[in-house]
Design a protein around this motif. Sequence first.
Motif, PDB file in Angstrom:
ATOM      1  N   GLY A 121       0.826  -1.171   0.082  1.00 30.11           N
ATOM      2  CA  GLY A 121       0.005   0.189  -0.064  1.00 30.11           C
ATOM      3  C   GLY A 121       0.775   1.423   0.050  1.00 30.11           C
ATOM      4  N   LEU A 122       1.950   1.278  -0.524  1.00 27.93           N
ATOM      5  CA  LEU A 122       2.951   2.409  -0.530  1.00 27.93           C
ATOM      6  C   LEU A 122       3.166   3.207  -1.871  1.00 27.93           C
ATOM      7  N   TYR A 123       2.629   2.433  -2.964  1.00 27.98           N
ATOM      8  CA  TYR A 123       3.039   3.136  -4.215  1.00 27.98           C
ATOM      9  C   TYR A 123       2.702   4.549  -4.504  1.00 27.98           C
ATOM     10  N   THR A 124       1.507   4.707  -3.895  1.00 30.12           N
ATOM     11  CA  THR A 124       0.992   5.932  -4.257  1.00 30.12           C
ATOM     12  C   THR A 124       1.893   6.878  -3.465  1.00 30.12           C
ATOM     13  N   GLN A 125       2.215   6.752  -2.310  1.00 39.68           N
ATOM     14  CA  GLN A 125       2.887   7.547  -1.376  1.00 39.68           C
ATOM     15  C   GLN A 125       4.425   7.632  -2.072  1.00 39.68           C
ATOM     16  N   ALA A 126       5.036   6.654  -2.486  1.00 39.77           N
ATOM     17  CA  ALA A 126       6.415   6.750  -3.066  1.00 39.77           C
ATOM     18  C   ALA A 126       6.190   7.556  -4.601  1.00 39.77           C
ATOM     19  N   TRP A 127       5.189   7.597  -5.108  1.00 37.64           N
ATOM     20  CA  TRP A 127       4.884   8.326  -6.392  1.00 37.64           C
ATOM     21  C   TRP A 127       5.018   9.849  -6.006  1.00 37.64           C
ATOM     22  N   LYS A 128       4.490  10.448  -4.899  1.00 38.27           N
ATOM     23  CA  LYS A 128       4.577  11.622  -4.657  1.00 38.27           C
ATOM     24  C   LYS A 128       6.204  11.913  -4.319  1.00 38.27           C
ATOM     25  N   GLU A 129       6.823  11.182  -4.068  1.00 37.78           N
ATOM     26  CA  GLU A 129       8.401  11.446  -3.726  1.00 37.78           C
ATOM     27  C   GLU A 129       9.031  11.569  -5.109  1.00 37.78           C
ATOM     28  N   LEU A 130       8.691  10.677  -5.822  1.00 42.53           N
ATOM     29  CA  LEU A 130       9.030  10.914  -7.278  1.00 42.53           C
ATOM     30  C   LEU A 130       8.694  12.038  -7.983  1.00 42.53           C
ATOM     31  N   GLU A 131       7.641  12.680  -7.750  1.00 47.09           N
ATOM     32  CA  GLU A 131       7.191  13.833  -8.308  1.00 47.09           C
ATOM     33  C   GLU A 131       8.198  15.056  -7.808  1.00 47.09           C
ATOM     34  N   ALA A 132       8.421  14.670  -6.411  1.00 47.43           N
ATOM     35  CA  ALA A 132       9.196  15.724  -5.787  1.00 47.43           C
ATOM     36  C   ALA A 132      10.535  15.780  -6.331  1.00 47.43           C
ATOM     37  N   LEU A 133      11.180  14.696  -6.734  1.00 49.91           N
ATOM     38  CA  LEU A 133      12.631  14.583  -7.313  1.00 49.91           C
ATOM     39  C   LEU A 133      12.533  15.203  -8.851  1.00 49.91           C
ATOM     40  N   TYR A 134      11.421  14.996  -9.645  1.00 51.04           N
ATOM     41  CA  TYR A 134      11.005  15.291 -10.885  1.00 51.04           C
ATOM     42  C   TYR A 134      11.183  16.904 -10.815  1.00 51.04           C
ATOM     43  N   SER A 135      10.327  17.369  -9.930  1.00 56.45           N
ATOM     44  CA  SER A 135      10.033  18.968  -9.552  1.00 56.45           C
ATOM     45  C   SER A 135      11.369  19.661  -9.434  1.00 56.45           C
ATOM     46  N   GLN A 136      12.133  18.927  -8.664  1.00 57.79           N
ATOM     47  CA  GLN A 136      13.474  19.446  -8.401  1.00 57.79           C
ATOM     48  C   GLN A 136      14.456  19.320  -9.448  1.00 57.79           C
ATOM     49  N   GLY A 137      14.391  18.864 -10.459  1.00 58.58           N
ATOM     50  CA  GLY A 137      15.220  18.595 -11.372  1.00 58.58           C
ATOM     51  C   GLY A 137      16.104  17.419 -11.386  1.00 58.58           C
ATOM     52  N   LEU A 138      16.062  16.872 -10.304  1.00 55.95           N
ATOM     53  CA  LEU A 138      16.897  15.629 -10.209  1.00 55.95           C
ATOM     54  C   LEU A 138      16.847  14.304 -11.078  1.00 55.95           C
ATOM     55  N   VAL A 139      15.579  14.213 -11.665  1.00 51.89           N
ATOM     56  CA  VAL A 139      15.165  13.173 -12.806  1.00 51.89           C
ATOM     57  C   VAL A 139      14.514  13.895 -13.777  1.00 51.89           C
ATOM     58  N   ARG A 140      14.825  13.416 -15.071  1.00 47.37           N
ATOM     59  CA  ARG A 140      14.184  14.186 -16.186  1.00 47.37           C
ATOM     60  C   ARG A 140      12.857  13.474 -16.510  1.00 47.37           C
ATOM     61  N   ALA A 141      12.564  12.377 -15.963  1.00 43.34           N
ATOM     62  CA  ALA A 141      11.219  11.713 -16.256  1.00 43.34           C
ATOM     63  C   ALA A 141      11.075  10.713 -15.169  1.00 43.34           C
ATOM     64  N   ILE A 142       9.714  10.456 -14.918  1.00 43.02           N
ATOM     65  CA  ILE A 142       9.595   9.448 -13.905  1.00 43.02           C
ATOM     66  C   ILE A 142       8.443   8.519 -14.329  1.00 43.02           C
ATOM     67  N   GLY A 143       8.320   7.528 -13.947  1.00 38.19           N
ATOM     68  CA  GLY A 143       7.434   6.359 -14.509  1.00 38.19           C
ATOM     69  C   GLY A 143       7.365   5.193 -13.501  1.00 38.19           C
ATOM     70  N   VAL A 144       6.519   4.049 -14.091  1.00 37.40           N
ATOM     71  CA  VAL A 144       6.364   2.962 -13.217  1.00 37.40           C
ATOM     72  C   VAL A 144       6.773   1.484 -14.105  1.00 37.40           C
ATOM     73  N   SER A 145       6.825   0.600 -13.490  1.00 40.32           N
ATOM     74  CA  SER A 145       6.987  -0.771 -13.950  1.00 40.32           C
ATOM     75  C   SER A 145       5.983  -1.705 -13.492  1.00 40.32           C
ATOM     76  N   ASN A 146       5.499  -2.699 -14.238  1.00 32.19           N
ATOM     77  CA  ASN A 146       4.619  -3.743 -13.675  1.00 32.19           C
ATOM     78  C   ASN A 146       3.366  -3.403 -13.226  1.00 32.19           C
ATOM     79  N   PHE A 147       3.067  -1.987 -13.596  1.00 31.69           N
ATOM     80  CA  PHE A 147       1.647  -1.481 -13.336  1.00 31.69           C
ATOM     81  C   PHE A 147       0.492  -2.227 -14.033  1.00 31.69           C
ATOM     82  N   LEU A 148      -0.244  -2.844 -13.351  1.00 32.93           N
ATOM     83  CA  LEU A 148      -1.507  -3.116 -14.190  1.00 32.93           C
ATOM     84  C   LEU A 148      -2.434  -2.188 -14.134  1.00 32.93           C
ATOM     85  N   SER A 149      -4.016  -2.213 -15.016  1.00 37.24           N
ATOM     86  CA  SER A 149      -4.846  -1.215 -15.108  1.00 37.24           C
ATOM     87  C   SER A 149      -5.000  -0.859 -13.714  1.00 37.24           C
ATOM     88  N   GLY A 150      -5.354  -1.529 -12.738  1.00 38.75           N
ATOM     89  CA  GLY A 150      -5.981  -0.991 -11.447  1.00 38.75           C
ATOM     90  C   GLY A 150      -4.936  -0.046 -10.864  1.00 38.75           C
TER      91      GLY A 150
END
Length: 283
Positions: A121-150
């Motif tokens: 139950g942590l991936y939405t919380q983790a995504w917020k942290e990835l969004e922060a890394l992205y907004s700070q310019g530390l990563v050029r793009a963010i994404g996911v792996s193995n995510f099914l439709s739901g």
Amino acid sequence: MSESTSQATAVPMLALNNGVRIPQLGFGVFQIPPEDTRVAVGEALAAGYRHIDTAAAYRNEAGVGAALAESAIPREEIFVTTKLRNGEQGSPRAAFEASRKALGLDVIDLYLIHWPVPSQGLYTQAWKELEALYSQGLVRAIGVSNFLSGHLDTLLAGASVVPAVNQIEAHPTFHQAALADKSRSHGIAVEAYSPLGQGRDLDSPVVTELAAKYSVTPAQVVLAWHLGIGNIVIPKSATPARIRENLAAASLSLAPEELERISALESGQRIGADPAVAAFTQM
């Protein structure tokens, strides 16, 4: 998704949903032993690859970083992907910094949540942290792996940034067309791992027939199929000849009816773990 061609490698370039351009054919290092990774990545760069895909869970980021450091290729010409381990979804910032240090990079081109692990139950919380890394310019793009439709639905419901990529198991006998279509409908590029079905899809009569027709290898046919249907694809090999052979697939163009014949091989048989229940920590 716009396309152009890199003159350095003759590999098609795809524009992700934020405009960042990614080589459509890359080099994966899954299951390459850490002690062999530096040499393998060096071979790949020398062959012309400009997209390297690794992950903290592969324990070979340092080898990738060593090869990058030894290369004379300008940093801006190389696209590097790494991934957040499942057991570190509660501490993405520290995990990212560890990956950045191992790779020897100031900025990572693409950072992915490796698996959803819904039981945590942590991936939405983790995504917020990835969004922060992205907004700070530390990563050029963010994404996911193995995510099914739901998993995508849940993530998108609270996301400020739509994932740039969904990296999934995809090969002729298991290409998850509905999931790929859904991902693309949200502007999420589809990236294929295990693109050759771990070798199982190479003996298909359709594939071998087309290989004979074009005087290429079955692997090149399957990789050309991926490119033809719009997948980003990251074959892995530690053999120099095979590394070059895989890259040469970028020069093969299959006809629409040939792409359809390969797509018709779909069997629904997954090779890897099921993301709906996978719960390993990767630690």
